[in-house]
Design an enzyme around this catalytic site. Structure first.
Site, PDB file in Angstrom:
ATOM      1  CB  VAL A   6      -3.657 -26.791 -48.399  1.00  0.00           C
ATOM      2  CG1 VAL A   6      -4.662 -25.728 -47.599  1.00  0.00           C
ATOM      3  CG2 VAL A   6      -3.339 -28.043 -47.286  1.00  0.00           C
ATOM      4  CG  HIS A  16      -0.580 -27.027 -36.438  1.00  0.00           C
ATOM      5  ND1 HIS A  16      -1.676 -27.711 -36.199  1.00  0.00           N
ATOM      6  CD2 HIS A  16      -0.246 -27.286 -37.513  1.00  0.00           C
ATOM      7  CE1 HIS A  16      -2.035 -28.576 -37.228  1.00  0.00           C
ATOM      8  NE2 HIS A  16      -1.111 -28.063 -37.931  1.00  0.00           N
ATOM      9  CB  THR A  66       3.388 -22.118 -45.235  1.00  0.00           C
ATOM     10  OG1 THR A  66       2.675 -21.796 -46.292  1.00  0.00           O
ATOM     11  CG2 THR A  66       4.522 -22.963 -45.366  1.00  0.00           C
TER      12      THR A  66
HETATM   13  O1  TXD Z   1      -3.010 -26.862 -40.063  1.00  0.00           O
HETATM   14  C1  TXD Z   1      -2.216 -26.367 -40.809  1.00  0.00           C
HETATM   15  N1  TXD Z   1      -1.731 -24.951 -40.619  1.00  0.00           N
HETATM   16  C2  TXD Z   1      -1.714 -27.189 -41.910  1.00  0.00           C
HETATM   17  C3  TXD Z   1      -0.479 -26.791 -42.456  1.00  0.00           C
HETATM   18  C4  TXD Z   1      -2.610 -28.095 -42.510  1.00  0.00           C
HETATM   19  C5  TXD Z   1      -2.281 -28.838 -43.560  1.00  0.00           C
HETATM   20  C6  TXD Z   1      -1.076 -28.341 -44.468  1.00  0.00           C
HETATM   21  N2  TXD Z   1      -0.204 -27.615 -43.798  1.00  0.00           N
HETATM   22  C7  TXD Z   1       0.853 -27.010 -44.440  1.00  0.00           C
HETATM   23  O2  TXD Z   1       0.450 -26.292 -45.552  1.00  0.00           O
HETATM   24  C8  TXD Z   1       2.118 -27.922 -45.003  1.00  0.00           C
HETATM   25  O3  TXD Z   1       2.874 -28.410 -44.245  1.00  0.00           O
HETATM   26  C9  TXD Z   1       2.663 -26.990 -46.115  1.00  0.00           C
HETATM   27  O4  TXD Z   1       3.724 -26.370 -45.528  1.00  0.00           O
HETATM   28  C10 TXD Z   1       1.383 -26.178 -46.677  1.00  0.00           C
HETATM   29  C11 TXD Z   1       0.826 -26.610 -48.056  1.00  0.00           C
HETATM   30  O5  TXD Z   1       0.556 -27.842 -47.928  1.00  0.00           O
HETATM   31  P1  TXD Z   1      -0.077 -28.577 -49.276  1.00  0.00           P
HETATM   32  O6  TXD Z   1      -0.377 -30.089 -48.751  1.00  0.00           O
HETATM   33  O7  TXD Z   1      -0.951 -28.038 -50.132  1.00  0.00           O
HETATM   34  O8  TXD Z   1       1.341 -28.699 -49.937  1.00  0.00           O
HETATM   35  P2  TXD Z   1       1.693 -28.801 -51.465  1.00  0.00           P
HETATM   36  O9  TXD Z   1       0.728 -29.677 -52.158  1.00  0.00           O
HETATM   37  O10 TXD Z   1       2.966 -28.932 -51.658  1.00  0.00           O
HETATM   38  O11 TXD Z   1       1.726 -27.480 -52.012  1.00  0.00           O
HETATM   39  C12 TXD Z   1       2.536 -26.169 -51.926  1.00  0.00           C
HETATM   40  C13 TXD Z   1       2.602 -25.307 -52.934  1.00  0.00           C
HETATM   41  C14 TXD Z   1       3.250 -26.262 -54.460  1.00  0.00           C
HETATM   42  O12 TXD Z   1       2.350 -26.137 -55.383  1.00  0.00           O
HETATM   43  C15 TXD Z   1       4.347 -25.441 -54.428  1.00  0.00           C
HETATM   44  O13 TXD Z   1       4.760 -24.955 -56.002  1.00  0.00           O
HETATM   45  C16 TXD Z   1       4.050 -23.939 -54.301  1.00  0.00           C
HETATM   46  O14 TXD Z   1       3.437 -24.324 -52.800  1.00  0.00           O
HETATM   47  N3  TXD Z   1       4.974 -23.067 -53.891  1.00  0.00           N
HETATM   48  C17 TXD Z   1       5.100 -21.406 -54.152  1.00  0.00           C
HETATM   49  N4  TXD Z   1       4.056 -21.139 -54.524  1.00  0.00           N
HETATM   50  C18 TXD Z   1       4.469 -19.721 -54.805  1.00  0.00           C
HETATM   51  N5  TXD Z   1       5.670 -19.106 -54.349  1.00  0.00           N
HETATM   52  C19 TXD Z   1       6.630 -19.799 -53.938  1.00  0.00           C
HETATM   53  N6  TXD Z   1       7.836 -19.219 -53.628  1.00  0.00           N
HETATM   54  C20 TXD Z   1       6.447 -21.113 -53.702  1.00  0.00           C
HETATM   55  N7  TXD Z   1       7.276 -22.243 -53.266  1.00  0.00           N
HETATM   56  C21 TXD Z   1       6.440 -23.539 -53.450  1.00  0.00           C
END
Ligand code: TXD
Length: 320
Positions: A20, A182, A126
């Site tokens: 995302v 949601h 998230t």
């Molecule tokens: O409608 C909505 N709100 C949603 C929510 C629609 C789609 C996705 N939704 C949620 O967004 C999904 O359930 C996840 O909780 C988030 C992010 O989804 P995404 O598909 O982008 O997940 P990824 O690809 O796993 O990306 C998460 C990133 C990944 O690169 C990790 O390394 C990073 O988060 N991450 C962090 N970044 C910074 N700081 C910390 N502590 C950290 N931990 C993990």
């Protein structure tokens, strides 16, 4: 070194450069909305994505800067911070494990972001969305109008696209409204969903509407089922970008937003999806629809489940 003054450009930070986050960075830059800072804990990954997006600039013809980083210092003075950081559910992990881990990640991300961008507006993405938005607001210490969550724009876009597919009419003529949390208890509102101003309740059979509502509620799961690894990200990134744009350009768009309620809809001290006007101050007002008893009660049931989960998440954080 140049003698020209450094001009501050509009800047959006995205915490979490996953599916995302990186797709949102692409949308913001290619629409020429703002400079983008992508932050992730994985070393090198956001830097690589930023470089890749930067190399497309000449083709896409935009002049937004894209910075990848692992250091919050580089996020300083952002106008908007979007939180997509989190972990997906892994085998053997319970929903509670997920909530505890993501709660810690979101709280830390918010505190560190706000420390460098005290005037920013926060958009939480998230999951579990409504719970994370509440925790983000508490951790931020900033006024509630500057903290919101993205879900309703996505859920109503899904409802909109299913109606378009069913009727074979232009998507642009369809307006939909989905309120509540949601999750499975979200509240799609057929009376407030229209084709060129005509409520779908006047042109579709109740069974058809029920089927489309069911598919909307299941919208995320249907995609996870098909993709097997990972979840939806194109439509979620588009939905978040719409909110970013309405705030940056002070458009005052009225869209379903996970917003803080203080008496509206008979609900207090809770973040849940309601139609909100989004402008440069963040959530500028909440639109109170004239809901039927059944619609209002569905919203309350959804809000109550969010409230229970917020309570549980707070206890988990306190126990750490
Ligand atoms: O409608 C909505 N709100 C949603 C929510 C629609 C789609 C996705 N939704 C949620 O967004 C999904 O359930 C996840 O909780 C988030 C992010 O989804 P995404 O598909 O982008 O997940 P990824 O690809 O796993 O990306 C998460 C990133 C990944 O690169 C990790 O390394 C990073 O988060 N991450 C962090 N970044 C910074 N700081 C910390 N502590 C950290 N931990 C993990």
């Amino acid at each position: 070194s140049s003698s020209l003054p450094l001009c501050a450009s509009t800047r959006v930070t995205i915490i979490g450069a996953g599916k995302v986050g990186s797709t949102l960075a692409q949308r913001i830059a290619e629409k020429n909305l703002a400079d983008v800072v992508l932050l992730d804990i994985v070393a090198g990954m956001p830097q690589g994505i930023a470089l890749d997006l930067t190399q497309a600039r000449g083709i896409e013809q935009h002049d937004c800067r894209i910075i990848g980083t692992n250091d919050y210092v580089d996020t300083a003075n952002s106008d908007i911070v979007v939180i997509t950081a989190g972990i997906p559910r892994k085998p053997g992990m319970t929903r509670d494990d997920l909530m505890r881990t993501n709660a810690q990640i979101v709280v830390e991300a918010v505190q560190r972001s706000i420390a460098h961008s005290p005037n920013a507006i926060l958009i939480v993405v998230t999951n579990p969305l409504d719970v994370m938005t509440y925790l983000a607001w508490q951790a931020s210490g900033i006024p509630s109008n500057r903290v919101m969550g993205m879900a309703g724009v996505l859920d109503s876009a899904r409802f909109q696209s299913f109606i378009a597919m069913e009727l074979g009419v232009a998507i642009t003529d369809i307006t939909t409204t989905v309120l509540g949390g949601h999750g499975d208890l979200m509240v799609p509102l057929p009376r407030y969903s229209t084709v060129s101003g005509v409520p779908i309740t006047e042109i579709m059979e109740p069974e058809t509407i029920d089927r489309l509502i069911k598919r909307t509620r299941n919208g995320g799961a249907e995609i996870v089922e098909l993709m097997r690894t990972g979840s939806a990200y194109f439509a979620p990134a588009s939905a978040t970008c719409l909110m970013v744009e309405s705030i940056l350009y002070n458009q005052s768009r009225v869209v379903p937003t996970c917003a803080y309620l203080q008496g509206e809809y008979g609900l207090n001290d809770i973040y849940v999806g309601v139609p909100s006007r989004l402008g440069c101050a963040g959530v500028e007002s909440i639109v109170e629809l004239n809901l039927s008893e059944a619609e209002l009660s569905a919203l309350h049931i959804s809000a109550e489940s969010v409230r229970q989960n917020v309570h549980q998440a707070k206890e988990m954080l306190a126990a750490v």
